[in-house]
Design an enzyme around this catalytic site. Sequence first.
Site, short mmCIF file in Angstrom:
data_model
loop_
_atom_site.label_atom_id
_atom_site.label_comp_id
_atom_site.label_asym_id
_atom_site.label_seq_id
_atom_site.Cartn_x
_atom_site.Cartn_y
_atom_site.Cartn_z
N CYS A 122 31.81 8.02 -2.51
CA CYS A 122 32.81 7.30 -3.30
C CYS A 122 33.73 8.29 -4.02
O CYS A 122 34.48 8.99 -3.38
CB CYS A 122 32.09 6.33 -4.26
SG CYS A 122 33.16 5.03 -4.87
N HIS B 65 27.92 3.27 -0.65
CA HIS B 65 26.89 3.85 -1.51
C HIS B 65 25.49 3.74 -0.89
O HIS B 65 24.75 2.82 -1.23
CB HIS B 65 26.89 3.13 -2.85
CG HIS B 65 28.09 3.44 -3.70
ND1 HIS B 65 28.17 4.56 -4.51
CD2 HIS B 65 29.27 2.80 -3.84
CE1 HIS B 65 29.33 4.58 -5.12
NE2 HIS B 65 30.04 3.53 -4.74
N GLU C 183 22.97 5.36 -1.66
CA GLU C 183 21.95 5.56 -2.71
C GLU C 183 21.51 4.25 -3.35
O GLU C 183 20.56 4.22 -4.11
CB GLU C 183 22.48 6.54 -3.78
CG GLU C 183 23.51 5.98 -4.75
CD GLU C 183 24.94 6.02 -4.24
OE1 GLU C 183 25.13 6.13 -3.01
OE2 GLU C 183 25.87 5.92 -5.07
#
Lengths: 84, 225
Positions: free
Chosen positions: B86, B196, B198
């Site tokens: 990002c 994302h 994560e």
Amino acid sequence: MAAKSFSARVTVTLKRGVLDPQGKATQSALGSLGFEGVGSVRQGKIFDVELTASSKKGAKEALESMCEKLLANTVIEDYDVVVE
Amino acid sequence: MKACVVLFPGSNRDRDMIAALTSVAGEPPHLAWHKDTALPDCDLIVLPGGFSHGDYLRSGAIAARAPVMNAVAEAAQRGVRVLGVCNGFQILTEAGLLPGALMRNAGLKFVCCEVLLSVANADNPFTAKYAQDEIIHCPVAHHDGNYFADTKTLKRLEDNGLVAFRYAQDTNPNGSVNDIAGIFNDEGNVLGMMPHPENLIEPAHDGTDGRRLFEAALNVVEMAA
């Protein structure tokens, strides 16, 4: 040579061919307000910079270097430097 | 292998990233600050998401000129793996470690949703645990994720397998050219991506599709159950 003070205006605009969705949205809003005949709107940025340099040429060169290194992203943007 | 997360003023996905790396590696990553001039010894450097320096000037532009980025560039040149997610992807393009630029989303709106990604090149240390063309779930949350590169650069990316992930099945949320969601550098050791991974690490996240990216990047061998 003594350093002199200069005022400069740096204009950063999107390169031709790079889509400008913000400009397009603004153009469309102008149409909604009844402004006719607006063929294109491109949005950019202006930096007014006060700086000292030994000469006007030196000031312009310094500003061009600032554009290359930070003020503009030369992948998508062009810049123009005018020193007063 | 040891990871290091680089923090900038305005990073806000750093905690998620630290949690993901800790979960996968079994130990917390090193942390580095944007003013640091050297990085701890590590095998994976991660630039997390957020709004570094308030997105002033251009997203990632100020962070890309931070002192720590010289150390990141030097490590990348040595072959250390670098992942930017990002805002981290925006910083990597602004720093010139990845080609192209991330512009305002074509729809002008901040997008926060789940997208589908296809793994465009699984022959890379970051993507090796996915199958080629596998479709995975991944969330996105950004305002400036509209990937742009000139035709020559795009051709180079496409011809050399440098596109890592593409938005799949009409889920391109931002107008990115060629549906590009993530790219590698020429050497393949730097990956930038807008989604994302994560945030899909534990079953409680409603999916674990992101986990394999970190397992691969950290050379984690999963123990047979």
